[in-house]
Write an enzyme that holds these catalytic residues in place. Sequence first.
Site, PDB file in Angstrom:
ATOM      1  N   HIS A 176      51.759  40.554  47.037  1.00  0.00           N
ATOM      2  CA  HIS A 176      51.387  41.652  46.132  1.00  0.00           C
ATOM      3  C   HIS A 176      51.831  43.017  46.658  1.00  0.00           C
ATOM      4  O   HIS A 176      51.575  44.034  46.009  1.00  0.00           O
ATOM      5  CB  HIS A 176      49.873  41.674  45.898  1.00  0.00           C
ATOM      6  CG  HIS A 176      49.343  40.451  45.208  1.00  0.00           C
ATOM      7  ND1 HIS A 176      49.866  39.981  44.026  1.00  0.00           N
ATOM      8  CD2 HIS A 176      48.334  39.603  45.547  1.00  0.00           C
ATOM      9  CE1 HIS A 176      49.196  38.888  43.658  1.00  0.00           C
ATOM     10  NE2 HIS A 176      48.291  38.627  44.567  1.00  0.00           N
ATOM     11  N   ASP A 210      51.810  30.594  44.600  1.00  0.00           N
ATOM     12  CA  ASP A 210      50.439  31.101  44.654  1.00  0.00           C
ATOM     13  C   ASP A 210      49.888  31.165  43.224  1.00  0.00           C
ATOM     14  O   ASP A 210      50.647  31.272  42.257  1.00  0.00           O
ATOM     15  CB  ASP A 210      50.437  32.493  45.289  1.00  0.00           C
ATOM     16  CG  ASP A 210      49.045  33.030  45.562  1.00  0.00           C
ATOM     17  OD1 ASP A 210      48.566  32.857  46.695  1.00  0.00           O
ATOM     18  OD2 ASP A 210      48.439  33.629  44.641  1.00  0.00           O
ATOM     19  N   HIS A 212      48.426  33.578  41.826  1.00  0.00           N
ATOM     20  CA  HIS A 212      48.641  34.906  41.237  1.00  0.00           C
ATOM     21  C   HIS A 212      50.121  35.272  41.234  1.00  0.00           C
ATOM     22  O   HIS A 212      50.867  34.887  42.137  1.00  0.00           O
ATOM     23  CB  HIS A 212      47.869  35.966  42.026  1.00  0.00           C
ATOM     24  CG  HIS A 212      46.398  35.688  42.121  1.00  0.00           C
ATOM     25  ND1 HIS A 212      45.839  35.020  43.190  1.00  0.00           N
ATOM     26  CD2 HIS A 212      45.389  35.967  41.262  1.00  0.00           C
ATOM     27  CE1 HIS A 212      44.525  34.924  42.988  1.00  0.00           C
ATOM     28  NE2 HIS A 212      44.231  35.474  41.834  1.00  0.00           N
ATOM     29  N   ASP A 299      45.425  28.768  46.151  1.00  0.00           N
ATOM     30  CA  ASP A 299      44.381  29.143  45.193  1.00  0.00           C
ATOM     31  C   ASP A 299      44.606  28.522  43.817  1.00  0.00           C
ATOM     32  O   ASP A 299      43.872  28.793  42.873  1.00  0.00           O
ATOM     33  CB  ASP A 299      44.209  30.669  45.095  1.00  0.00           C
ATOM     34  CG  ASP A 299      45.495  31.442  45.207  1.00  0.00           C
ATOM     35  OD1 ASP A 299      46.582  30.821  45.215  1.00  0.00           O
ATOM     36  OD2 ASP A 299      45.435  32.683  45.267  1.00  0.00           O
TER      37      ASP A 299
HETATM   38 ZN   LIG Z   1      46.650  34.338  45.042  1.00  0.00          ZN
END
Ligand SMILES: [Zn+2]
Length: 358
Positions: A176, A210, A212, A299
């Site tokens: 991120h 991931d 996200h 995740d």
């Molecule tokens: Zn994540």
Amino acid sequence: MTKTPLHTFYSPHHALHNPRGEFLHGRIVPYYEMPQRIEAIHHAITASPLFDLKYQESIIAPHLLHTIHDPDMITYLMTLGEQSQARIRADYTVYGLADQLTDDEYYYESIFHPPAHGKSGLHNPPKAYLSDSTCPIGKNTWRAILASASLAYDATQAVLNGEKRAYAVCRPPGHHAGRDFVGGYCYLNNAALAAENLRSRGKVAILDVDYHHGNGTQDIFYDNPDVLFISIHSDPIIDYPHTTGYADEIGVGAGVGTTINYPMPHGTDDETYLETLNRAIHAIHAFGAEALVVSLGFDTYINDPMGAFKLTKGVYTRMGRMIDNMNLPTVYIQEGGYAVDELGALAVAFFEGVVADG
Ligand SMILES: [Zn+2]
């Protein structure tokens, strides 16, 4: 019958970064990106013959940091850590609350990126680099994030020196973090740094699995035709980072076609996920990648407290095998995953697929 144990790089310095909490609608809740995550993985890999555990060997070259990130942001992160306790004390003194402080507090920015720069010409306000409230900075945060990035560097160096694959057990995670912003628990983009270091091998693909969207990695390579960024993630209309990760984001300028996003709905199960992974693998072959970086988050797991996919433990072994069957020099970078008690088993399951023959 297995292949050579996986060169796996780890540093205990990650635990130097240990914020007490994060904001959730006005309340402080536990900081989900906690040291116990990586300690769980470390414990499991120590007990498994799949891994050849190594400790941090190098400090990442400054030119790599400055190629991937705004050099001013690097300076900001270093100096803010040094200044953090004094800055916090000054603010609390104004409020008459300085007696509540310890000597190990975390600085939370109150103005987020992108800032509204002064337009009068008379003022030059400092630039803000933090994009949300999940990235506090303590007195030792820089040491932890530099160690994390250095593990990514060590893993790529191992591959450049002839290893077929290597794993960097990075914490904090990185995907991120963009060229000039940090957020989502991420400060330096470990996967982007790894990709940049592998560029001497030719065209590099980054596969982000991931839960996200890897908005930071996309930001860094969005106009770059030599790095393919391909991400399978929860639909950003409902999950972090919200502003990017949609299917119509395909790159810009010379980089058009080298960004591919697969947003997936809540409830995505094993078979749907593997079908999408198969599409991603075809795209990586079509791109002509000569090296691969995997942003590896767990995740997506059914029991993850932050995610809403339904992947079971067994699917990680199949994922690992599919990715390794691409037969590319590959660096695995640890990203998210918050089901602390099961993270070690998930990492072992994934790398059983990577390392096992077949
Ligand atoms: Zn994540």
